[in-house]
Design an enzyme around this catalytic site. Sequence first.
Site, PDB file in Angstrom:
ATOM      1  N   ASP A   1       2.374  -0.203  11.876  1.00 46.14           N
ATOM      2  CA  ASP A   1       2.350  -1.512  12.545  1.00 46.14           C
ATOM      3  C   ASP A   1       3.659  -2.289  12.345  1.00 46.14           C
ATOM      4  OD1 ASP A   1       2.028  -1.881   9.839  1.00 46.14           O
ATOM      5  OD2 ASP A   1       0.483  -3.404  10.008  1.00 46.14           O
TER       6      ASP A   1
ATOM      7  N   GLY B   1      -6.303   0.205   9.006  1.00 48.27           N
ATOM      8  CA  GLY B   1      -5.482  -0.497   9.988  1.00 48.27           C
ATOM      9  C   GLY B   1      -5.938  -1.943   9.977  1.00 48.27           C
ATOM     10  N   ARG B   2      -5.423  -2.672   8.993  1.00 53.64           N
ATOM     11  CA  ARG B   2      -5.892  -4.050   8.782  1.00 53.64           C
ATOM     12  C   ARG B   2      -5.797  -4.895  10.056  1.00 53.64           C
ATOM     13  NH1 ARG B   2      -4.103  -5.945   3.373  1.00 53.64           N
ATOM     14  NH2 ARG B   2      -2.177  -5.014   4.100  1.00 53.64           N
TER      15      ARG B   2
ATOM     16  N   ASP C   1      -0.201   2.426   8.449  1.00 57.01           N
ATOM     17  CA  ASP C   1      -0.716   1.686   9.618  1.00 57.01           C
ATOM     18  C   ASP C   1       0.155   1.787  10.875  1.00 57.01           C
ATOM     19  OD1 ASP C   1      -2.722   0.912   7.952  1.00 57.01           O
ATOM     20  OD2 ASP C   1      -2.118  -1.182   7.806  1.00 57.01           O
TER      21      ASP C   1
ATOM     22  N   GLY D   1       0.836  -1.211   0.000  1.00 57.47           N
ATOM     23  CA  GLY D   1       0.000   0.000   0.000  1.00 57.47           C
ATOM     24  C   GLY D   1       0.860   1.247   0.000  1.00 57.47           C
TER      25      GLY D   1
ATOM     26  N   THR E   1       4.212   2.778   5.513  1.00 54.83           N
ATOM     27  CA  THR E   1       2.811   2.330   5.579  1.00 54.83           C
ATOM     28  C   THR E   1       2.068   3.258   6.518  1.00 54.83           C
ATOM     29  OG1 THR E   1       1.306   0.656   6.510  1.00 54.83           O
ATOM     30  CG2 THR E   1       3.559   0.571   7.286  1.00 54.83           C
TER      31      THR E   1
ATOM     32  N   ASP F   1       5.015  -4.713   6.075  1.00 55.71           N
ATOM     33  CA  ASP F   1       5.203  -6.126   6.405  1.00 55.71           C
ATOM     34  C   ASP F   1       5.399  -7.067   5.217  1.00 55.71           C
ATOM     35  OD1 ASP F   1       5.260  -6.846   8.956  1.00 55.71           O
ATOM     36  OD2 ASP F   1       3.152  -7.402   9.134  1.00 55.71           O
TER      37      ASP F   1
ATOM     38  N   ARG G   1     -25.466   6.569  11.718  1.00 57.77           N
ATOM     39  CA  ARG G   1     -24.876   6.639  10.376  1.00 57.77           C
ATOM     40  C   ARG G   1     -23.499   5.989  10.414  1.00 57.77           C
ATOM     41  NH1 ARG G   1     -29.285   7.974   9.651  1.00 57.77           N
ATOM     42  NH2 ARG G   1     -30.158   9.621   8.348  1.00 57.77           N
TER      43      ARG G   1
ATOM     44  N   ARG H   1       1.133  -5.269  -5.677  1.00 56.31           N
ATOM     45  CA  ARG H   1       1.297  -6.456  -4.831  1.00 56.31           C
ATOM     46  C   ARG H   1       1.534  -7.597  -5.816  1.00 56.31           C
ATOM     47  NH1 ARG H   1      -0.581  -4.498   0.317  1.00 56.31           N
ATOM     48  NH2 ARG H   1      -2.364  -3.122   0.161  1.00 56.31           N
TER      49      ARG H   1
ATOM     50  N   GLY I   1     -11.332  13.615  19.558  1.00 54.39           N
ATOM     51  CA  GLY I   1     -12.279  13.623  20.679  1.00 54.39           C
ATOM     52  C   GLY I   1     -13.398  12.597  20.551  1.00 54.39           C
TER      53      GLY I   1
END
Length: 328
Positions: A134, A175-176, A132, A15, A130, A107, A252, A76, A190
């Site tokens: 992570d 955030g898979r 994320d 990504g 990335t 990753d 919603r 990918r 908030g």
Amino acid sequence: MNEPIKKIAVLTSGGDAPGMNAAIRAVVRACSYYSIECVGVYRGYQGLIEGDFEIISSRNVSNIINKGGTILKSARSLEFKTKEGRAKAYKNLKEHGVGGLILIGGDGTFTGGLKFMQEFNFPLVGIPGTIDNDIYGTDNTIGYDTALNTVVEVIDKIRDTASSHNRLFFIEVMGRDAGFIALNAGIGAGAEEILIPEKNIGLEKFVESLNKGKDSGKTSSIVVVSEGDKIGKNVFELADHITESFPEYDIRVSVLGHMQRGGSPSCFDRVLASRLGVAAVEALLDKSTGVMIGITENKISKVELEKAIKMNNDINKELLKVAEITSV
Ligand code: F6P
């Protein structure tokens, strides 16, 4: 392998993330500074397999530091998961006289790179890119800060309409497998509730918490849900459960999606990407291989790719507490 490196290749994979262009620019310019050639590989590992290479000079990367996405494109590649695919990639690198490879990605990118390095003993270094955040071994990944700012800006806008209509909004963020975006953007915007995969509170507790908010006089609410969260199959199913428990709520759902990956990188991401790009070239020239260059307590750090892939960053417990306290 012991000959001095004369040419370095760079690619972006997986990504995309804002700041990848700033990292490419830094790699290219560091190569130029150290008088070595830089080859850009298009479309990640797929371009490596197909020999989609181009020499990039310092002037080719002018005016990209502020641009989102990646000028080298990303993909990918399924073929790189095969031994034949990786063998083609190796052949191309050798034929072009490339002595070291810089991988910008997450990753999946590092997993493929590590396999390639182990098979062909080819020197390579990773840069974490990335949104994320992570990746183990770095406090920040390139793109994370920009994504946080994008998410906060959008939630601020949603809050205006949520409070005008007394509505409950579920906002799904990327955030898979990790809740870093949800937790930090949730605090920053908030949010009343933040749901992340690292802390599965379960439906019952979540309903209880919404009830508390209602009793304390809240008339509208923002619930930030990480896409990896485990209550319900997805954010829509979660919203359906809540509609059943609170028929009086006007609910919603907003899925922010890929807008979180776009846009001009923040100053933080530009500086981070520039530092990591320069350090990655220097690491290869110093004969480092199989490592990821990261940033730890504002200093350049190196971690073995294997660790960067296998280990996880813990979610910050203090942040969880802050989220809880500030949403009463
Ligand atoms: O890994 C980054 C990421 O943005 C994840 O948060 C998300 O789940 C995934 O990429 C989306 O990937 P794709 O662009 O292939 O749909």
